[in-house]
Design a protein around this motif. Sequence first.
Motif, PDB file in Angstrom:
ATOM      1  N   ASP A 123     104.254  55.004 -42.632  1.00 49.83           N
ATOM      2  CA  ASP A 123     105.120  56.172 -42.729  1.00 49.83           C
ATOM      3  C   ASP A 123     106.557  55.702 -42.978  1.00 49.83           C
ATOM      4  O   ASP A 123     106.877  54.539 -42.740  1.00 49.83           O
ATOM      5  CB  ASP A 123     105.052  56.956 -41.403  1.00 49.83           C
ATOM      6  N   ASN A 124     107.407  56.617 -43.446  1.00 50.32           N
ATOM      7  CA  ASN A 124     108.826  56.262 -43.519  1.00 50.32           C
ATOM      8  C   ASN A 124     109.357  56.150 -42.093  1.00 50.32           C
ATOM      9  O   ASN A 124     108.763  56.676 -41.158  1.00 50.32           O
ATOM     10  CB  ASN A 124     109.612  57.270 -44.342  1.00 50.32           C
ATOM     11  N   PHE A 125     110.455  55.446 -41.934  1.00 53.25           N
ATOM     12  CA  PHE A 125     110.998  55.266 -40.588  1.00 53.25           C
ATOM     13  C   PHE A 125     112.515  55.194 -40.647  1.00 53.25           C
ATOM     14  O   PHE A 125     113.103  54.713 -41.604  1.00 53.25           O
ATOM     15  CB  PHE A 125     110.430  54.012 -39.913  1.00 53.25           C
ATOM     16  N   THR A 126     113.102  55.713 -39.586  1.00 52.20           N
ATOM     17  CA  THR A 126     114.547  55.688 -39.396  1.00 52.20           C
ATOM     18  C   THR A 126     114.804  55.517 -37.912  1.00 52.20           C
ATOM     19  O   THR A 126     114.088  56.087 -37.094  1.00 52.20           O
ATOM     20  CB  THR A 126     115.182  57.010 -39.876  1.00 52.20           C
ATOM     21  N   PHE A 127     115.825  54.738 -37.581  1.00 51.13           N
ATOM     22  CA  PHE A 127     116.195  54.635 -36.164  1.00 51.13           C
ATOM     23  C   PHE A 127     117.683  54.377 -36.045  1.00 51.13           C
ATOM     24  O   PHE A 127     118.334  53.865 -36.944  1.00 51.13           O
ATOM     25  CB  PHE A 127     115.386  53.552 -35.431  1.00 51.13           C
ATOM     26  N   THR A 128     118.198  54.761 -34.900  1.00 50.89           N
ATOM     27  CA  THR A 128     119.579  54.489 -34.531  1.00 50.89           C
ATOM     28  C   THR A 128     119.589  53.975 -33.101  1.00 50.89           C
ATOM     29  O   THR A 128     118.878  54.500 -32.251  1.00 50.89           O
ATOM     30  CB  THR A 128     120.436  55.783 -34.608  1.00 50.89           C
ATOM     31  N   LEU A 129     120.367  52.962 -32.860  1.00 48.87           N
ATOM     32  CA  LEU A 129     120.539  52.402 -31.522  1.00 48.87           C
ATOM     33  C   LEU A 129     121.957  52.662 -31.057  1.00 48.87           C
ATOM     34  O   LEU A 129     122.910  52.468 -31.815  1.00 48.87           O
ATOM     35  CB  LEU A 129     120.295  50.888 -31.546  1.00 48.87           C
ATOM     36  N   VAL A 130     122.073  53.117 -29.811  1.00 46.93           N
ATOM     37  CA  VAL A 130     123.387  53.355 -29.220  1.00 46.93           C
ATOM     38  C   VAL A 130     123.413  52.653 -27.868  1.00 46.93           C
ATOM     39  O   VAL A 130     122.520  52.860 -27.047  1.00 46.93           O
ATOM     40  CB  VAL A 130     123.641  54.870 -29.032  1.00 46.93           C
ATOM     41  N   LYS A 131     124.440  51.833 -27.661  1.00 46.25           N
ATOM     42  CA  LYS A 131     124.571  51.125 -26.388  1.00 46.25           C
ATOM     43  C   LYS A 131     125.763  51.699 -25.634  1.00 46.25           C
ATOM     44  O   LYS A 131     126.846  51.842 -26.189  1.00 46.25           O
ATOM     45  CB  LYS A 131     124.773  49.642 -26.624  1.00 46.25           C
ATOM     46  N   ALA A 132     125.537  52.040 -24.376  1.00 47.82           N
ATOM     47  CA  ALA A 132     126.608  52.579 -23.533  1.00 47.82           C
ATOM     48  C   ALA A 132     127.507  51.448 -23.073  1.00 47.82           C
ATOM     49  O   ALA A 132     127.030  50.393 -22.656  1.00 47.82           O
ATOM     50  CB  ALA A 132     126.018  53.310 -22.338  1.00 47.82           C
ATOM     51  N   LEU A 133     128.788  51.698 -23.163  1.00 42.99           N
ATOM     52  CA  LEU A 133     129.772  50.722 -22.689  1.00 42.99           C
ATOM     53  C   LEU A 133     130.569  51.362 -21.563  1.00 42.99           C
ATOM     54  O   LEU A 133     130.775  52.576 -21.548  1.00 42.99           O
ATOM     55  CB  LEU A 133     130.690  50.299 -23.820  1.00 42.99           C
ATOM     56  N   SER A 134     131.021  50.546 -20.627  1.00 42.26           N
ATOM     57  CA  SER A 134     131.791  51.114 -19.527  1.00 42.26           C
ATOM     58  C   SER A 134     133.155  51.578 -20.020  1.00 42.26           C
ATOM     59  O   SER A 134     133.675  51.092 -21.015  1.00 42.26           O
ATOM     60  CB  SER A 134     131.943  50.118 -18.379  1.00 42.26           C
ATOM     61  N   GLN A 135     133.720  52.533 -19.293  1.00 40.47           N
ATOM     62  CA  GLN A 135     134.987  53.143 -19.696  1.00 40.47           C
ATOM     63  C   GLN A 135     136.160  52.249 -19.407  1.00 40.47           C
ATOM     64  O   GLN A 135     136.276  51.544 -18.513  1.00 40.47           O
ATOM     65  CB  GLN A 135     135.184  54.471 -18.970  1.00 40.47           C
TER      66      GLN A 135
END
Length: 135
Positions: A123-135
């Motif tokens: 299948d086609n595929f797409t992804f996004t990764l988001v990493k939380a950083l401290s304030q």
Amino acid sequence: DNHAWIGWVGDSRVYHIRNGQILFRSKDHSLLQLLLDNEDLSEREADSYPMKHVIYQALGPKGTRLNPSVERIENIEHDDVFLLASDGVFEAWDDMELAYLTNQNMSDLADQLYARCLERSSDNFTFTLVKALSQ
């Protein structure tokens, strides 16, 4: 305030992962998920269910009526990872593998996700990764 709002439609998923553990995984807007939730189908039967790709919501043409699911994720910590991915990713990876992978740097993680999806997903595929950083 260490929280995030997430929303999704269809069979693309959102994961909240910390230290190799999945803290949240969205539920697909699919016939298969409805049958599992209603206990009309077992997890074992789900693998071979012939209509597992039938979805009842999807992004589409302008004016399409949607009812997205929305969740507020609390207590986000530094280095938590959010993975937003289409169903093509889940042909190549299972949940436990995805959780384990997030214990590495984001560039290596993205490279591994991409390479294995190219190799194993029909299948086609797409992804996004988001990493939380401290304030």
